[in-house]
Design an enzyme around this catalytic site. Structure first.
Site, short mmCIF file in Angstrom:
data_model
loop_
_atom_site.label_atom_id
_atom_site.label_comp_id
_atom_site.label_asym_id
_atom_site.label_seq_id
_atom_site.Cartn_x
_atom_site.Cartn_y
_atom_site.Cartn_z
N HIS A 23 0.84 -1.21 0.00
CA HIS A 23 0.00 0.00 0.00
C HIS A 23 0.87 1.26 0.00
O HIS A 23 0.74 2.13 -0.86
CB HIS A 23 -0.92 -0.03 1.22
CG HIS A 23 -1.81 1.18 1.35
ND1 HIS A 23 -3.15 1.15 1.04
CD2 HIS A 23 -1.54 2.45 1.75
CE1 HIS A 23 -3.67 2.35 1.24
NE2 HIS A 23 -2.72 3.16 1.68
N GLU A 24 1.79 1.32 0.94
CA GLU A 24 2.63 2.52 1.05
C GLU A 24 3.55 2.65 -0.16
O GLU A 24 3.84 3.76 -0.61
CB GLU A 24 3.44 2.51 2.35
CG GLU A 24 2.58 2.51 3.62
CD GLU A 24 1.53 3.61 3.67
OE1 GLU A 24 1.75 4.67 3.06
OE2 GLU A 24 0.48 3.39 4.31
N HIS A 34 1.75 4.46 -2.87
CA HIS A 34 1.83 5.92 -2.70
C HIS A 34 3.21 6.43 -3.16
O HIS A 34 3.31 7.45 -3.83
CB HIS A 34 1.65 6.29 -1.23
CG HIS A 34 0.24 6.25 -0.74
ND1 HIS A 34 -0.80 6.90 -1.37
CD2 HIS A 34 -0.32 5.65 0.34
CE1 HIS A 34 -1.94 6.70 -0.70
NE2 HIS A 34 -1.66 5.93 0.35
N HIS A 37 3.54 6.64 -6.87
CA HIS A 37 2.78 7.79 -7.37
C HIS A 37 3.63 9.06 -7.25
O HIS A 37 3.67 9.90 -8.14
CB HIS A 37 1.51 7.91 -6.53
CG HIS A 37 0.42 8.75 -7.15
ND1 HIS A 37 -0.72 9.08 -6.47
CD2 HIS A 37 0.30 9.34 -8.36
CE1 HIS A 37 -1.50 9.82 -7.25
NE2 HIS A 37 -0.89 10.00 -8.40
ZN LIG Z 1 -2.95 5.23 1.89
#
Ligand SMILES: [Zn+2]
Length: 676
Positions: free
Chosen positions: A463-464, A467, A470
């Site tokens: 998940h991290e 990010h 991105h």
């Molecule tokens: Zn998040």
């Protein structure tokens, strides 16, 4: 003596920053930033985007880099002196950035800029800046400025009060129970509750409403009367049923009134419309239609979930008429019966170095990235620093720090943060590359053995890292719309939730698992059980989320202004819920996300972003039909170009449609959660 926070180094000297450096450096950088603000708002300064940016943005960038480094150290290497220095300066730094966001002179300078003289990216960044000025009250008539500021201050104060009352009401309750009332409860709770009782000078065990105590009682506690007592206390916290000094009823009403007033001053019909002005969703009607559609599709599955629970309650738990304080307990029993496996069994397959290497291999295959160790000053010997390069060209895209393990002085949880952003610098014309923080809190290693991750940890890491990608893979040159900057709030979790899907792929897990003793990859039958348990009761969970999201949206709509908040919630429940709630329950009174957090008229964002991420991931599943694998480089390249690289240079909906060739559909989410 030189101050590392004032040195012109490309990265913070994390190893050299001391508490005594903070005040002089931040004061100096604040003074420079204020001087820059005075310069660009002085009469005669050109209303030119690049010219303003070269003076003002470069000054705020230096302040932001130094203040960001201090804030980061406070999060990962806290101590009393550091905290004191940080807290002493926080009001001044916050005040500066608040002033920047509503400064009349700066607003006038931006308004005077001609879009024709800007690059397309500058035009977009400028439009978002103008929007934020408007939402920050910069366009209000002078007579409204002061009432608006008072409204904002009152909201901040009431939000703080709401959170404090929630906390105090949670802290204020405890139960001293005998050993036999602890039947079924896990060992760690037995130990911690015994220690708590002892320190309070009472015998037996002391239970509280804090999650690590309350949740296991609801999940595992065999004493039904105890479950009922604690449940009732939990769902009536900070309400009219308890201490009047901690009752949030008026706070809720006052906050909703202040928000409605704010929205009307800013020219919106209601606060829901104001909230959506900076989000991907267009109108409250659109959000409600989305939530009701989701509820309708989830309902048959939720009804089946409830039927399963009733059967299991009667047959396995001897509960013929289960009540609100029984559902969690019955659910846990059913889960154990269906998917028996323990966390320890799974953990043995995920040594941290193997998981990391597997993740790096995955993004190498998906996006053609090479991730290699690099050198930079850090704040702890455990911290690693990596360079991200384009494999084919060797071109450097960015860097990231990885701080993997829990330790003293480090805040819990996991997060990604920007150290600096990609930016074609307006001062010397050079391309600044992005740098990210990846912070996790995995259990620290013991006696030299590699730390073992739970599968939840693996999902969190993915998940991290979503990010971080991105942030790092952006190709946007304007800082304020590069990477995650300026991305709509309900779309910013797309890349992160998207990455989580890979942590549930058999092919990916094969590459990142190796049993700590035998080296064997995760066995298929264990994986199948994990997968089956993943969406246990997803119908019920979806309806619960919809209930909260719909209530949040309606509380902030003009059409519901004359109804008491509890009545709005009751009507939503009648429309959506399949499990009855006791009449006395007051969940709004502790709904901190919307009354003390940033989620007002935005709670739907969780589900919204899940739809986007599941639908984006479905493109990889479709590619797998002919390419044979979800790790498909062609689809990866398109995802990178249309979504990751674009930042906020265009609306998230446009990026999504460019990638998918159509608007988002909720089908993939329903299928992933076993509700197709
Ligand atoms: Zn998040």
């Amino acid at each position: 003596m030189s101050n590392p926070l004032l040195a012109h180094t490309p990265l913070p000297a994390f190893d050299a920053i001391r508490p005594e450096h903070i005040e002089p450096a931040i004061r100096a950088l604040l003074a420079q930033a204020n001087e820059a603000l005075a310069t660009v708002t002085a009469p005669g300064f050109a209303a030119d985007y690049t010219a303003v940016s070269a003076v003002l943005d470069c000054a705020t960038e230096r302040l932001g880099l130094a203040w960001g480094a201090v804030g980061h150290l406070k999060s990962v290497a806290d101590n009393a002196a550091l905290r004191q220095a940080y807290n002493a300066l926080l009001p001044e730094v916050s005040a500066f950035f608040t002033e920047l966001g509503s400064h009349p002179g700066l607003h006038a300078t931006y308004r005077a800029m001609s879009p024709d003289a800007m690059t397309p990216q500058q035009r977009r960044a400028h439009a978002l800046t103008m929007r934020d000025f408007r939402l920050g009250g910069a366009e209000l008539a002078p007579a409204l400025r002061e009432p608006f500021a008072a409204n904002q201050a009152q909201q901040a104060q009431l939000g703080q009060q709401f959170a404090e009352r929630t906390l105090d009401a949670t802290d204020g309750a405890h139960w001293d129970v005998r050993a036999e009332q602890m039947a079924g409860l896990p060992d760690d709770l037995r130990a911690s509750s015994a220690a708590l009782a002892q320190s309070a000078g009472v015998s037996g065990h002391r239970l509280t409403l804090h999650m690590p105590s309350y949740l296991p009682v609801m999940q595992f506690g065999q004493d039904r009367a105890l479950r009922e007592t604690m449940y009732r206390a939990y769902v009536t916290r900070a309400s009219e049923w308890g201490d009047p000094a901690l009752d949030n009823t008026e706070t809720i009403n006052n906050l909703l009134t202040l928000r409605h007033q704010e929205a009307q001053w800013l020219g919106f019909a209601d606060y829901a419309s104001l909230s959506l002005a900076s989000k991907m969703a267009d109108t409250p009607e659109q959000v409600e239609a989305f939530l009701l559609d989701l509820a309708n599709r989830a309902r048959p599955h939720a009804e089946r979930d409830v039927a399963d629970l009733r059967v299991h309650a009667a047959q396995a738990c001897g509960l013929v008429q289960p009540q609100a304080w029984d559902w969690t307990f019955v659910g846990e029993r059913l889960k154990e019966t269906r998917y028996a496996f323990g966390e320890a069994e799974v953990k043995a397959y995920f040594p941290a170095p193997r998981v990391l290497q597997g993740l790096f291999d995955l993004v190498q295959r998906l996006y053609g990235l090479a991730i290699e160790p690099a050198q930079a000053p850090t704040w702890h010997p455990d911290v690693r620093f990596y360079e991200v390069r384009r494999q084919r060209s060797g071109h450097t895209l960015g860097h990231f720090y990885l701080d993997p393990s829990a330790r003293q002085g480090k805040r819990g949880g996991a997060w990604m943060d920007s150290v600096r952003d990609r930016w074609l610098r307006p001062d010397h014309g050079e391309q600044q590359t992005p740098v990210a923080h990846m912070v996790c809190n995995f259990a620290a290693s013991h006696n030299g053995q590699a730390p073992l991750l739970t599968h939840d940890d693996v999902v969190t890491l993915f998940h991290e890292f979503g990010h971080a990608l991105h942030h790092l893979l952006t190709q946007v040159n304007e800082r304020d719309i590069a990477g995650i900057n300026g991305v709509e709030w309900d779309a910013v979790e797309l890349p992160s939730q998207f990455m989580e899907n890979f942590a549930w792929e058999w092919e990916v897990l094969q590459g990142l698992s190796a049993h700590v003793e035998t080296g064997a990859p995760l066995p298929r039958d264990l994986f199948d059980r994990m997968l089956a348990a993943r969406h246990f009761q997803s119908g019920l969970q979806t309806l619960r989320q919809v209930e909260y999201a719909l209530t949040d949206m309606r509380l902030h709509r003009a059409a519901y202004r004359d109804q008491p908040p509890m009545q709005v919630l009751r009507e939503v429940r009648e429309q959506v819920a399949v499990l009855p709630s006791p009449e006395y329950a007051r969940p709004l009174h502790t709904f901190g996300h919307i009354f003390a957090g940033g989620y007002a008229a935005g709670y739907y964002s969780y589900k919204w972003a899940e739809v986007l991420s599941a639908d984006a991931y479905a493109a990889f599943e479709e590619a797998a039909h002919h390419a044979g694998s979800v790790i498909d480089a062609a689809t990866g390249q398109r995802f990178e170009q249309e979504i990751l690289a674009m930042g906020a240079s265009r609306p998230a909906m446009q990026s999504f449609e460019a990638f998918r060739g159509r608007p988002p559909s909720i089908d993939a989410l329903l299928r992933h959660q076993g509700m197709a």
